[in-house]
Scaffold this motif. Structure first.
Motif, mmCIF file in Angstrom:
data_model
loop_
_atom_site.group_PDB
_atom_site.id
_atom_site.type_symbol
_atom_site.label_atom_id
_atom_site.label_comp_id
_atom_site.label_asym_id
_atom_site.label_seq_id
_atom_site.Cartn_x
_atom_site.Cartn_y
_atom_site.Cartn_z
ATOM 1 N N ASP A 1 -5.532 -0.170 -1.678
ATOM 2 C CA ASP A 1 -5.269 0.928 -2.608
ATOM 3 C C ASP A 1 -6.538 1.725 -2.915
ATOM 4 O O ASP A 1 -7.646 1.321 -2.538
ATOM 5 N N THR B 1 0.809 -1.219 0.000
ATOM 6 C CA THR B 1 0.000 0.000 0.000
ATOM 7 C C THR B 1 0.842 1.269 0.000
ATOM 8 O O THR B 1 2.010 1.252 0.394
ATOM 9 N N VAL C 1 0.763 0.103 -6.984
ATOM 10 C CA VAL C 1 0.484 -0.872 -5.927
ATOM 11 C C VAL C 1 -0.203 -2.121 -6.494
ATOM 12 O O VAL C 1 0.070 -3.245 -6.062
ATOM 13 N N GLU C 2 -1.050 -1.899 -7.515
ATOM 14 C CA GLU C 2 -1.877 -3.006 -8.025
ATOM 15 C C GLU C 2 -1.073 -4.140 -8.658
ATOM 16 O O GLU C 2 -1.572 -5.247 -8.803
#
Ligand code: ATP
Ligand code: MG
Length: 283
Positions: free
Chosen positions: A155, A115, A141-142
């Motif tokens: 997120d 995160t 982040v993904e």
């Protein structure tokens, strides 16, 4: 001259400038300038990355700022939140790989969560008594689960399409956010007077957002029924027509309800319905 910190580029920049423009405050766009004075209102825009806006306002370099509530919460910035602006809406959510059999928040125990919002996430984990590892990363982040940095992510989500594109599913919404107007806590009386004027304008602008002005000809016998369909702010305006059995009815409705209301009004005999945009509503 009051200074307002605005995101220099990114998701909140355009809407922040549009809001100012809609309330009669013109400032130059942040091309190469960091500061831009308005010719029409005692305010100057200071263009910054959104990460810097909470501290700059808390410290008083700018008296006001427009930034996502998520940034204020994450940085625990000591500022006053003056107004929720209704744009930049998004949420901070936990997402897991889509094939996982998710059973509830305890699923996160012992997992690694990537995160950019560690403070908001830690607070949630503490509340839920979940012992997970927080991996702080600042961008993309993904993709963390796919590259093995973490098992799952926490997120920003708005439509959810980025999650789907990365093989993830949203499982817990932790924080709801939108752009907010923030102010330095030790602002003076004179500054507050300018802020009050600004807030008055912003309120009129946000109240009129998504509203339509409706006018129509109506048989007088259907008036009572029509007023039930469109109650208006205080009471709808009714004006006489040359023909004694008819009147003209005016009101303001939510754009979202427009077509339902129009259909109902037609069903009771309304004719010549005009729909117009509302520029400002001053309550
Ligand atoms: P900066 O370069 O100013 O640091 P940034 O990349 O950190 O920009 P943006 O992606 O422009 O930030 O997002 C700014 C704010 O917009 C977020 O903090 C959030 O409040 C809001 N927002 C709304 N929808 C989204 C979304 N889908 N993704 C990211 N932020 C969103
Ligand atoms: Mg940022």
């Amino acid at each position: 001259m009051l200074r307002i910190a605005i995101q220099s580029k990114g998701r909140l920049n355009e809407e922040s400038l549009l809001l100012l423009q809609n309330i009669g405050i013109e400032v130059d766009a942040p091309k190469r300038k960091l500061l831009s004075k308005s010719q029409t209102f005692p305010i100057e825009a200071l263009y910054l990355r959104d990460d810097d806006i909470p501290q700059v306002v808390a410290g008083g370099t700018a008296t006001l700022g427009i930034v996502g509530l998520n940034e204020i919460e994450e940085r625990k910035a000591d500022v006053d939140i003056l107004y929720r602006l209704g744009f930049g809406t998004c949420r901070l959510s936990l997402a897991v790989p889509k094939g996982e059999d998710y059973s509830g928040p305890s699923w996160f125990s012992g997992r690694r969560i990537a995160t950019s919002y560690p403070n908001i996430l830690r607070k949630y984990l503490e509340e839920k008594k979940i012992d997970a590892r927080v991996e702080v990363i600042t961008g993309s982040v993904e993709i963390a689960p796919a590259v093995g940095i973490a098992d799952t992510i926490f997120d920003i989500v708005s439509s959810g399409s980025t999650l789907v594109a990365n093989g993830l599913k949203e499982v817990e919404t932790v924080f709801e956010s939108e752009a907010v107007l923030i102010a330095n806590k030790s602002r003076g009386v004179q500054e507050q007077a300018v802020i009050d004027d600004l807030l008055f304008r912003i309120e009129s602008e946000t109240v009129s957002r998504g509203k339509k002005y409706l006018l129509m000809n109506l048989p007088k016998s259907a008036l009572e029924e029509a007023i039930k369909i469109i109650p208006a702010m205080r009471s709808p305006t009714v004006m006489p027509l040359a023909s004694p059995d008819w009147c003209s009815l005016h009101s303001v409705v939510d754009a979202a309800d427009l077509w339902i209301k129009v259909r109902q009004l037609k069903a009771i005999g309304a004719e010549g319905i005009l729909v117009m945009d509302v520029d400002k509503i001053i309550l």
